[in-house]
Design a protein around this motif. Sequence first.
Motif: not given
Lengths: 234, 285
Positions: B28, B31-32, B79, B84, B87, B167, B174, B185, B188, B192
Motif C-alpha cells: 500500500i 504503490l499508493m 479505500e 481515496q 490520496y 503494481v 504512476k 485507481k 489501488f 488495498f
Amino acid sequence: MTLLKVDRIETYIDQYHILQGVSFEVKKGGVTVLLGRNGAGKTTTLRSLIGLNPIATGAITFKGETIHHLPTYEIARKGIGYVPEDQGVFPELTIEENLKLAMRKTDEATLERRDWILQLFPDLKTFWKKPSGLLSGGQKQMLAIARACVNDNELLLIDEPSKGLAPIMVDKVMSVIMEMKQRVTVVLVEQNFYMASTIGDDYYIIDDGRTVHTGMMKELKENEALKKEYLGIA
Amino acid sequence: MDVLLNLTINGIATGSLIFLLAAGLSLIFGLMHVLNFAHGALFAWGAYFGVWIYTQTGSFIVGILGAIVIGAVLGWLLERWIIQPVYTNTMSQIQVTMGLLLVMNECIKVFFGPNQVSVQLPSYLNESWLLGGVILIKYRLFVIGVGILVFLGLQYMLKRTRLGLIVRAGVMNKEMVQALGINIKKVFLYVFILGSGMAALGGMLFAPYSGVIHAEIGMDYGILAFIVVVIGGMGSMVGSALAALLVGVLGAFATFYVPSVALAVNMLLMFGVLMFRPAGLLGRG
C-alpha cells in the motif's frame, strides 16, 4: 480532416498559471510541431492533452469528441499515445515487460505492430530480457516510442525526443518518426530546430503560455526574424 | 543448540505473522504512497471477527476465511470512502488513518465487548513433537507454512500476472502507467483490499498463537509492521519478508537472553539498518 482541436486551454500547476490560452489544430496524417523557448508551456500543453495536468478552462476535442474532462487512462484508450520528456520507462522492468504492460490487446494486429516496432528498433530485441534501466538514453527513447506505438493509437504526443541524445541517435529517432508518419499522426515538442524542421509539416509557436504564431514548417525555415524573435535562433 | 533451534523456530513463526501484516502495508505504501496507520486495526478486526466466526461455527478454517472476508470488505470501504479523498494530502492521510485506528479499536469494544477474549487452538493443531531436544509446535509450523504460502503467492502475483506487472510499474511511475491507458485507481483498490485481507489473516492466526486478544493489539502490531516496512524498504516484498524474519528471530533471542532490552531491540535494529541503508534493506535509494 482535423484529428485534434485545442481551443484556448488554460492550465494551472499549483498556484502557477502556466497555460494562458493555447489553441491549435492537428490534421490527420502529419507531424505538428510545438515550438518555443524553455518554460514557454510546451510540455504542460502535452501533459494537459493526456490529462496529467487537467485544464481549468478551454476545450480539447479528439475526433470530434470532447476529452478534456476524462481521466488520463481513458484519454489514452481513445487512441492517444504519450512519450514524456524523461521517456518514462520503468527501469526495473525488462523491455519485454515494458511493452507487455503497454499492450492493451494481444490480438494479431497488436502483435504485428510489435514485430514492426522491433524491426525498427533491433536493439530492443537484442536486450529483450534486460531491465530497461540498463539501456542507454537513445535506447530508452526507442523503448518509450515503441511503447506508444504498440497499440492502435491514432495520435502520438512526443516530448523532446532528441533531448540528451548523441547526434547519431537523433538521426535514428528522426528516421523512425518519419517512418511512423505513414501510420500515425504526431504532435511533437522539440527544441532541436534541425529535427523539428526536418520532420515537421506545420508548427505552432508557444510563448508565455499562449500560441503566438502558426504556419507551415517550410515557411518558418526561411523566416529568420520569426526564428530569432520566438526561438532565439540567429 | 536445542535452545537456539527452538528460539529460531519461534522467531520465524512470529516473523511470519508480522510479515502478513507488513506485506500489505508495504504494498500500500510502495504503490499508493498512503501512510495507513489504520492497518493495525484491520489486524485486530481480523482477529476478533475470525474468532467470533470460529466460536460460532466451531471451524477454525471458516474463522480464517471469515477474517479474510471482513478484512477485504473493510479494506474496500476504507479505500473507497475514506482514503481515496486524501490520496494527494499526506498530512490528511496521517490524521484520517490515525483517527480511523482509534475509531475501529473502539468499535471492537462496542461489537465484541471491552474484555479480553481467550482463544483455544483447534485440537488438530494443538499438538507438538519432541525431535531430539527441539520442541516442534504444530501451530507454529502451520503459521510458518501459511506465511511461506502467502509470500510465494504474492511473488507469483507480482512476477507472473498482469496485475503484478501493473503494481510493479505503478511503484516506479504512476503517471506513466495511467498514460498507457491503465486505470491505476482500480489497481489501488485491489491492492488495498489484498493488503487488508492479509492483515486480517495475520490477526486471525495471531489469536490462538497468543491465546488471548484485546482491542489494542492493532496498535501494538501496527507499529511493529511499520518498523518492518521501514527496515525492509518501502514497497519491497522480499525486503518486508526479510525484515519480518529478522524482527521475529531477534525478538525471540532478545526475550530469552536479555529480556531487559527485548522491547528496544526492534528500534535498535531499525536504527542500525537506517544508519547504513537509509532506504531500508532492499528499498530503492
